[in-house]
Motif scaffolding. Structure first.
Motif, short mmCIF file in Angstrom:
data_model
loop_
_atom_site.label_atom_id
_atom_site.label_comp_id
_atom_site.label_asym_id
_atom_site.label_seq_id
_atom_site.Cartn_x
_atom_site.Cartn_y
_atom_site.Cartn_z
N UNK A 129 10.53 -1.00 21.16
CA UNK A 129 11.64 -0.32 22.08
C UNK A 129 13.15 -0.90 21.22
N UNK A 130 12.99 -1.79 20.28
CA UNK A 130 13.89 -1.56 19.93
C UNK A 130 13.89 -0.26 19.05
N UNK A 131 13.37 -0.25 17.71
CA UNK A 131 13.45 0.90 16.98
C UNK A 131 14.48 1.87 17.99
N UNK A 132 13.21 2.45 18.46
CA UNK A 132 13.52 3.07 19.94
C UNK A 132 15.45 3.39 20.19
N UNK A 133 15.41 2.22 20.42
CA UNK A 133 17.05 1.76 21.64
C UNK A 133 18.12 2.61 19.98
N UNK A 134 17.97 1.78 19.27
CA UNK A 134 18.91 1.92 18.44
C UNK A 134 18.52 2.77 16.78
N UNK A 135 17.46 3.90 16.12
CA UNK A 135 17.66 5.10 15.93
C UNK A 135 18.58 5.72 15.74
N UNK A 136 18.76 6.09 17.65
CA UNK A 136 20.54 7.19 17.67
C UNK A 136 21.27 6.28 17.70
N UNK A 137 21.92 5.14 17.90
CA UNK A 137 23.17 4.03 17.31
C UNK A 137 23.23 4.84 15.48
N UNK A 138 22.44 3.97 14.74
CA UNK A 138 22.69 4.36 13.35
C UNK A 138 22.89 5.70 13.68
N UNK A 139 22.75 6.69 13.82
CA UNK A 139 22.93 8.13 13.59
C UNK A 139 23.83 8.66 14.41
N UNK A 140 24.27 7.68 14.79
CA UNK A 140 25.69 8.47 15.26
C UNK A 140 27.45 7.68 14.69
N UNK A 141 26.36 6.35 14.15
CA UNK A 141 27.26 6.33 13.78
C UNK A 141 27.58 6.75 11.63
N UNK A 142 26.27 7.02 11.42
CA UNK A 142 26.33 6.91 9.78
C UNK A 142 27.09 8.26 9.28
N UNK A 143 27.61 8.07 8.39
CA UNK A 143 28.18 8.99 7.62
C UNK A 143 27.36 9.69 6.79
N UNK A 144 26.88 8.83 6.54
CA UNK A 144 25.35 9.48 5.86
C UNK A 144 24.44 9.11 5.64
N UNK A 145 23.14 9.85 5.72
CA UNK A 145 21.72 9.11 6.52
C UNK A 145 21.73 8.99 4.74
N UNK A 146 20.55 7.92 4.43
CA UNK A 146 19.84 8.11 3.24
C UNK A 146 18.39 7.04 4.01
#
Ligand code: S3P
Length: 165
Positions: A129-146
């Motif tokens: 559930x943490x993974x699902x909650x945070x995934x969009x947050x990481x994407x929101x802040x990312x300048x680059x997705x690696x």
């Protein structure tokens, strides 16, 4: 140059930061280590025992503010730093570049299976559930997705170095 690594627990932030340190000759600011220093604790369990997740986030925010104007660093964040906008905003400052180390849930669970040091990865259900909650947050802040699944630390660090010039 300020490189900020974000991503879930077990995505490889610390290992990639160490590699980047050698590649780019920049010091590392390890948020988890600084949290332990500032809270006078030896590990994350002690931080949680002392003041729960609230103490962790409060300390992360004060570190982020303290280092807001520091340049030429590689910042390795804790996996939950993205849950407070102010932490990321301060860390990024004017010219920070945020790299999201994107690992699949399968790879994460495999890496965290025998981990006893992460209070927030106690059960599979909680981790999912943490993974699902945070995934969009990481994407929101990312300048680059690696994407990091099945890639070596060396390869990942080189991709980041190439994208930070
Ligand atoms: C946390 C991640 C940990 C550490 C703490 C909480 C989280 O850092 O800050 O245990 O909330 O995801 P790592 O991502 O370096 O394991």
């Amino acid at each position: 140059m300020k490189i900020i690594l974000i991503g879930f627990m077990g995505s490889g932030k610390s290992s990639v930061a160490k590699k980047l340190k050698h590649l780019l000759k920049l010091p590392i600011l390890d948020m988890d280590e600084l949290v332990l220093q500032k809270t006078n604790t030896n590990n994350m369990h002690e931080v949680f025992a002392k003041g729960g997740e609230g103490l962790l986030r409060k300390t992360e925010l004060s570190i982020a503010k303290e280092y807001a104007s520091v340049h030429h660093h590689i910042v390795s964040t804790g996996g939950g730093a993205v849950m407070d906008h102010e932490i990321l905003q301060n860390l990024k400052g004017k010219d920070g570049i945020i790299f999201f180390l994107n690992a699949s849930y399968e790879v994460i669970t495999d890496r965290l299976r025998d981990d006893a040091m992460r209070p927030l990865a106690k059960s599979k259900l909680e981790t999912k559930s943490l993974y699902l909650l945070r995934e969009p947050e990481y994407l929101k802040y990312a300048d680059h997705v690696i994407d990091v699944d099945h890639r070596s630390i060396d390869e990942i660090a080189h991709e980041i170095a190439d994208n930070s010039k």
